[in-house]
Scaffold this motif. Sequence first.
Motif, PDB file in Angstrom:
ATOM      1  N   LEU A 114       0.881  -1.205   0.005  1.00 14.40           N
ATOM      2  CA  LEU A 114      -0.164  -0.045  -0.149  1.00 14.40           C
ATOM      3  C   LEU A 114       0.855   1.131   0.060  1.00 14.40           C
ATOM      4  CD1 LEU A 114      -2.915  -0.339   2.687  1.00 14.40           C
ATOM      5  CD2 LEU A 114      -3.019   0.163   0.072  1.00 14.40           C
ATOM      6  N   GLN A 119      -1.409   4.223  -6.373  1.00 14.57           N
ATOM      7  CA  GLN A 119      -2.889   3.941  -6.088  1.00 14.57           C
ATOM      8  C   GLN A 119      -3.646   3.532  -7.451  1.00 14.57           C
ATOM      9  OE1 GLN A 119      -1.145   6.663  -5.086  1.00 14.57           O
ATOM     10  NE2 GLN A 119      -2.519   7.918  -3.837  1.00 14.57           N
ATOM     11  N   GLN A 120      -3.119   4.292  -8.483  1.00  8.94           N
ATOM     12  CA  GLN A 120      -3.711   3.895  -9.832  1.00  8.94           C
ATOM     13  C   GLN A 120      -3.799   2.435 -10.078  1.00  8.94           C
ATOM     14  OE1 GLN A 120      -0.195   5.792 -12.222  1.00  8.94           O
ATOM     15  NE2 GLN A 120      -1.569   4.823 -13.577  1.00  8.94           N
ATOM     16  N   PHE A 122      -3.875  -0.120  -7.694  1.00 12.97           N
ATOM     17  CA  PHE A 122      -4.952  -0.837  -6.915  1.00 12.97           C
ATOM     18  C   PHE A 122      -6.138  -0.603  -7.549  1.00 12.97           C
ATOM     19  CE2 PHE A 122      -1.463  -0.136  -3.772  1.00 12.97           C
ATOM     20  CZ  PHE A 122      -1.245  -1.251  -3.373  1.00 12.97           C
TER      21      PHE A 122
ATOM     22  N   CYS B  10      -5.380  10.794  -8.757  1.00 14.18           N
ATOM     23  CA  CYS B  10      -5.209  10.532  -7.717  1.00 14.18           C
ATOM     24  C   CYS B  10      -3.780  10.289  -6.971  1.00 14.18           C
ATOM     25  CB  CYS B  10      -5.498   8.983  -6.944  1.00 14.18           C
ATOM     26  SG  CYS B  10      -5.145   7.831  -8.097  1.00 14.18           S
ATOM     27  N   THR B  11      -2.917  10.011  -8.108  1.00 19.37           N
ATOM     28  CA  THR B  11      -1.440   9.499  -7.588  1.00 19.37           C
ATOM     29  C   THR B  11      -0.448  10.792  -7.619  1.00 19.37           C
ATOM     30  OG1 THR B  11      -1.913   7.701  -8.732  1.00 19.37           O
ATOM     31  CG2 THR B  11       0.366   7.835  -8.421  1.00 19.37           C
ATOM     32  N   THR B  14       0.500  12.205  -4.383  1.00 17.25           N
ATOM     33  CA  THR B  14       0.862  11.296  -3.180  1.00 17.25           C
ATOM     34  C   THR B  14       2.170  10.769  -3.668  1.00 17.25           C
ATOM     35  OG1 THR B  14      -0.623   9.533  -4.236  1.00 17.25           O
ATOM     36  CG2 THR B  14      -1.158  10.723  -2.080  1.00 17.25           C
ATOM     37  N   LYS B  15       2.056   9.432  -4.415  1.00 15.71           N
ATOM     38  CA  LYS B  15       3.359   8.668  -4.630  1.00 15.71           C
ATOM     39  C   LYS B  15       4.131   9.265  -6.196  1.00 15.71           C
ATOM     40  CE  LYS B  15       1.383   4.828  -2.362  1.00 15.71           C
ATOM     41  NZ  LYS B  15       0.013   3.894  -2.388  1.00 15.71           N
ATOM     42  N   CYS B  42     -11.648  10.914  -8.470  1.00 17.75           N
ATOM     43  CA  CYS B  42     -10.819  10.013  -9.217  1.00 17.75           C
ATOM     44  C   CYS B  42     -11.562   9.662 -10.747  1.00 17.75           C
ATOM     45  CB  CYS B  42     -11.007   8.639  -8.515  1.00 17.75           C
ATOM     46  SG  CYS B  42     -10.235   7.062  -9.223  1.00 17.75           S
TER      47      CYS B  42
END
Lengths: 131, 286
Positions: A114, A119-120, A122, B10-11, B14-15, B42
């Motif tokens: 996680l 997250q894309q 997941f 979304c990404t 964050t990541k 999203c």
Amino acid sequence: MATSHPSSELLEQLQTLSGQNVSDCYQCGCCTSGCPIGEAMDPPPSKAIRLLQLGKAQELLDSEGIWMCASCLVCGTRCPRAVDYARIAEACRALILRSKQSRVDPDTVTVPELEEIPQQAFIAAFRKSSV
Amino acid sequence: MTKYAYYPGCTLYTKARNLDLCARKAAEKVGFELTEMPSWNCCGAIYNATSDDLAAQVGPVRNLAKASQLGEKLVTLCAACYNVLKRVQDRLDQPGNEIESERLKTFVDEKFERSVKVLHYLEVLKNDIGWDRVKEKVTKPLAKLKVASYYGCLMVRPKEVLGFDDPENPQVMDDLMRVLGAEPTKFDFKAECCGGYLVVNRREVAKAASQKILDNARAWGAEAIVTTCPLCQYNLDKLRVLTDGSLPVFYFTQLLGVAVGLNLDELGLEHSAGDPAGFLRSKGLL
């Protein structure tokens, strides 16, 4: 002459959901040779379509191959007959997921994963493989 | 300075915040500004390709409706957002889809003002800014850096819908690298899939697919790989076997940032595997 067989209704459903006509495929194998995970995919795209042509739709639905497709669309892009196997695999998965059978359980994702994986990935994996 | 509505997805907060960070800074250097669109949601991360599943399209449609209130163009950076939003807009616009399109719009509690042109940041650079203007802003050319441009799937397929670059031999990132002073290498797997989301539950499959791409880039003499998708970046950068750790994987915005003179702390290199800053230093670029 067309013969009816027990899985013709299932095939009809898959063709409607995917918008593809499996008899358009002439088994040249372009899709499978271009598939980046074709070696790991059982059955690979061309063989999967052949199963449908032979009236073995249920066999394809029971296979692992439909869950291995990464939806990269190279198969359909290269198909000289404009058959998009990615959409056929999607239709197969949709039928199974709509009968409430998940392939990936979101609860099995571990904390390191996680924290690491974008997250894309997941969201895409759960959308393709879970109810 | 031209302003564009921007959909981060979304990404990117964050990541892949390193992709977002230097993209905005570099944009200002070359003459445009990204303004985040309000209350986005999203995009769904992957396009749903069954003919009847309208529910999966509602999220992206809401984003498009919101964006349509701001203007005609919406800029994205993540290849997945780009792919989904553009395909959904295409589905709404397809002749013959009017009834479905109207139904989809009624699910969304937002007014749909006009059709939205979904653009990737690279399209803005190429078509709106132009390579000549980008070149003028280069203060630190990536002198002869041998780069393999990796596009993956979502930037180029399906070709009928995305259509801004060749699905077998895309060029836009290669052109950008050339403008920045780098030397794009030949590369057989430019648009080969990295395994994508299979990394979640088929990690070994994604790893094998990614390794093939890295090996091929190296065989063509690449010193670095450049990409635009957070998932490609992750699969190529973090899944590789340790022995292969010397081939750094950059976002195109990071190399653009280096070339237009961004500071080290604006490049977000610390989120990548290995020592990309050390690599750039060894090339005299930092």
